[in-house]
Enzyme design. Structure first.
Site, short mmCIF file in Angstrom:
data_model
loop_
_atom_site.label_atom_id
_atom_site.label_comp_id
_atom_site.label_asym_id
_atom_site.label_seq_id
_atom_site.Cartn_x
_atom_site.Cartn_y
_atom_site.Cartn_z
N SER A 191 0.83 -1.20 0.00
CA SER A 191 0.00 0.00 0.00
C SER A 191 0.87 1.26 0.00
CB SER A 191 -0.90 0.00 1.24
OG SER A 191 -0.13 -0.23 2.39
N HIS A 238 -2.36 -3.10 -5.99
CA HIS A 238 -2.82 -2.76 -4.64
C HIS A 238 -4.33 -3.00 -4.55
CE1 HIS A 238 -3.49 0.66 -1.50
NE2 HIS A 238 -3.41 -0.51 -0.92
N GLU A 242 -5.70 -0.88 -7.69
CA GLU A 242 -4.80 0.23 -8.04
C GLU A 242 -3.52 -0.40 -8.59
OE1 GLU A 242 -3.47 2.57 -4.63
OE2 GLU A 242 -3.70 4.39 -5.81
N ASN A 278 -4.17 6.13 -1.21
CA ASN A 278 -3.72 6.47 0.14
C ASN A 278 -3.29 7.92 0.26
OD1 ASN A 278 -4.31 4.25 1.73
ND2 ASN A 278 -2.58 3.11 0.90
#
Ligand code: 3HC
Length: 289
Positions: free
Chosen positions: A117, A138, A150, A188
């Site tokens: 991540s 991800h 992702e 994120n």
């Protein structure tokens, strides 16, 4: 048929393996010891049983999916894989060591993907002699439920590797987005300041945890409030991602709130430790304080 090797049978690895077997892929799921690999397989079996109980899957489809799952403790089994997805603990040294070993075990054409991540894909790729065939994939938790995938291109990732990752994402029925390899990637980078702002608001006494979470659930239509989500993801994982973003971008908006660091130091990691912003029973359900 694509032979997928998933390294790590924790929450993410087991979720990826479950999604893959349900979508017809053959999956070798690897953990470092029998107890961990069995726990991953049990979790997958329980979730598929619950799908059958809810009438969402028939028993024959469950049995066929489980027959495509091959648990192992052997890393050498990756030698048969077309595609590897690494989903071990979020630690750069452990991941680099694993990528180095996978590079020597896997066929030259095998693609090595990481579910990280926050760790730069370029740094993981540099531990191998095939940086063009290393990529980030991800997934989001719970993997079988969340639609997004992702995909992160490292500095050396080739077009052919990107195309193969997109193709695998389609087979898994995920909706891919692609990101360059900068700290936090796309999601994120957005999520960390949002959750941190909620933690600052709690720390400064601006609202109760319930009101902060209700603000996002009812006012923004998020399925969970940011504090609930922090507990769900794991506060140690969230702190790690904050630190990567802050180190990588040197922007104070990513700095971890002191309350977050204090909670992690106290061992209050969220659902998995039974205590975070809220309290949880061992099965993960919320209980009163
Ligand atoms: N594993 C697998 N499936 C799960 C699950 C889990 N841990 N938790 C819930 N589910 C499934 C249930 O089985 C159910 O499936 P079904 O509809 O097929 O029966 C479905 O999810 C809905 O579950 P529930 O009805 O029990 O509960 P909710 O409706 O409250 O949904 C939730 C639970 C899906 C977790 C929902 O609250 C949600 O979407 N929360 C937000 C999750 C999120 O934002 N995830 C991203 C986190 S960030 C991340 O992963 C990136 C990382 O880098 C930090």
């Amino acid at each position: 048929m694509t032979q997928l090797f998933v390294a790590g049978a924790g929450l993410m690895g087991a979720g990826i393996a479950q999604t893959a077997i349900v979508n017809g892929l053959d999956v070798t799921l690897r953990e470092v010891d029998e107890a961990l690999v069995n726990r991953g397989v049990d979790n997958i079996r329980k979730r598929l049983d619950s799908q059958v109980a809810k009438g969402r899957m028939d028993a024959a489809a469950r049995d066929a999916a489980l027959a495509r799952l091959h648990p192992t403790t052997s890393l050498e089994a990756a030698g048969r894989a077309d595609f590897v997805i690494e989903a071990i603990t979020e630690n750069v040294d452990l991941k680099r060591e694993l990528f180095k070993r996978l590079d020597s075990i896997c066929r030259p054409d095998t693609i090595l993907a990481s579910n990280t991540s926050s760790i730069p894909i370029t740094r993981l790729a540099a531990a191998t002699k095939r940086p063009d065939r290393v990529i980030g994939m991800h997934f989001f938790s719970p993997v079988p439920v969340m639609e997004l995938l992702e995909i992160i291109r490292g500095r050396e990732t080739s077009e052919a590797t990107l195309a193969a990752a997109l193709e695998l994402g389609r087979k898994l029925h995920k909706k891919p987005i692609t990101s360059l390899d900068y700290p936090g990637f796309i999601v994120n980078r957005m999520l960390v300041p949002f959750v941190n702002e909620a933690i600052w608001a709690l720390m400064q006494g601006i609202g109760s945890r319930e009101d902060i979470d209700a603000g996002a659930r009812l006012g923004l239509r998020h399925p969970m409030g940011p504090l609930e989500l922090g507990d769900f993801v794991g506060l140690d994982v969230h702190l790690y991602i904050c630190d990567v973003l802050y180190e990588g971008l040197k922007d104070p908006k990513f700095a971890a709130p002191p309350l977050l660091r204090q909670m992690v130091e106290a061992g209050h990691l969220g659902r998995k430790s039974g205590r975070g912003f809220y309290r949880y029973a061992p099965d993960g359900t919320r209980v009163p304080d």
